[in-house]
Scaffold this motif. Sequence first.
Motif, PDB file in Angstrom:
ATOM      1  N   MET A  21      50.691 103.442  90.864  1.00  0.00           N
ATOM      2  CA  MET A  21      50.461 103.078  89.469  1.00  0.00           C
ATOM      3  C   MET A  21      50.207 101.585  89.427  1.00  0.00           C
ATOM      4  SD  MET A  21      52.943 103.456  86.146  1.00  0.00           S
ATOM      5  CE  MET A  21      52.648 102.487  84.661  1.00  0.00           C
ATOM      6  N   ARG A  47      56.587 108.061  84.787  1.00  0.00           N
ATOM      7  CA  ARG A  47      55.544 107.905  85.801  1.00  0.00           C
ATOM      8  C   ARG A  47      56.115 107.736  87.208  1.00  0.00           C
ATOM      9  NH1 ARG A  47      54.368 106.928  80.912  1.00  0.00           N
ATOM     10  NH2 ARG A  47      52.236 107.197  80.119  1.00  0.00           N
ATOM     11  N   ALA A  50      54.617 108.670  90.848  1.00  0.00           N
ATOM     12  CA  ALA A  50      53.756 107.827  91.680  1.00  0.00           C
ATOM     13  C   ALA A  50      54.476 107.511  92.986  1.00  0.00           C
ATOM     14  CB  ALA A  50      53.429 106.528  90.948  1.00  0.00           C
ATOM     15  N   PHE A 318      46.578 106.467  84.752  1.00  0.00           N
ATOM     16  CA  PHE A 318      48.038 106.578  84.741  1.00  0.00           C
ATOM     17  C   PHE A 318      48.599 106.282  83.358  1.00  0.00           C
ATOM     18  CE2 PHE A 318      49.909 106.719  89.153  1.00  0.00           C
ATOM     19  CZ  PHE A 318      50.922 107.603  88.811  1.00  0.00           C
ATOM     20  N   PRO A 325      49.864 112.140  89.718  1.00  0.00           N
ATOM     21  CA  PRO A 325      49.735 112.753  91.052  1.00  0.00           C
ATOM     22  C   PRO A 325      49.635 114.283  91.003  1.00  0.00           C
ATOM     23  CG  PRO A 325      51.338 110.992  91.126  1.00  0.00           C
ATOM     24  CD  PRO A 325      51.013 111.207  89.673  1.00  0.00           C
TER      25      PRO A 325
END
Length: 357
Positions: A21, A47, A50, A318, A325
């Motif tokens: 990211m 997130r 990542a 992102f 992913p």
Amino acid sequence: MSKAFEATELGGKHLANRIVMAPMTRSRAYGEGNSPTDLMAEYYAQRAGAGLIVTEGTQPSAIGQGYPDTPGIHSAAQIAGWRKVTDAVHAEGGVIYLQLMHTGRVGHPTLMGRTPVGPSAVRAAGQVYTHAGPQDFVTPRELTDDEIRDTIADFADAARNAVEAGFDGVELHGANGYLIHQFLAPNSNVRRDAWGGGPEGRIRFAVETARAVADAIGADRTGFRLSPGNSYNDIDESDRTDLDATYGALVDALAPLNLAYLHQMEVPGVRDLTLRLRKAWPTAFVLNPASGAEPTGPDALALIEDGTADLVAYGALFLANPDLPTRLARGGPYNTPDTSKSFGGDHTGYTDYPSLG
């Protein structure tokens, strides 16, 4: 399975995949003295899939702030705020580095209460956003030799603060026309002392800052980002001979430090230089590839397969896809980012993007 989804090691840390990211300024540090908030912790934790998260640019000192509501890492409140973020990411199994970004001449007195500083008293063309609206850049005050050394010490102190806040490492922002990049570029650094002149002088600030940070927290917890040829914030590196000499010298000088990684934000037309820098770099090479007007897309994963990069960094994709992913592995679909919510605001366009299932 594509190599992009295989686990790897970076700076002694286990990464679940090779998808990074990229750092993205979001201007939502509404806590005490520009400290991170619970909402920021939620954003980054979403997130954590990542392989590596690199945070938004974070000022190592008060004078390093160039935009409203960007976070710092130079006060107790900021360290405590970032600890909420790192705890949340680690609880989800993620690895997170803090990007240290001193904006240098890119800023405004209405924001920081003083004149911005830079390698030389050369004003950047253009404007900067402030709470009062767009304002013309001002002529920065040229840093003295002693102030340059103090600024390097600020980076090292900020790196120590980042480790105290729970980060797995830090990334030095030497790209996008901010202070380190301003020292590298011949139009923003017109000094004739040991910090300027030819490529060897212009790379000195970057190299000494990287060395100081590596000495402070360990080379295996220190990354470096660069963007050769990037004209953002009125940087002029259009002389290709000088560009190649400058970044060749920079990477040659950084390589013996054995930093955790080199992270290149690539602009169009420099893939030959990218490949030379990748070949000269001894540890992990992260690439945020040139993609023109479109965000970096799924096809960029081929750069891991063919060895152009060890890891690939995604920015805009992102922003809108917290489970990127997983979406890349499944071939989509992808949420479209609402760019009107990129900077500032509340949870909308920030933590409300849906995940698959």
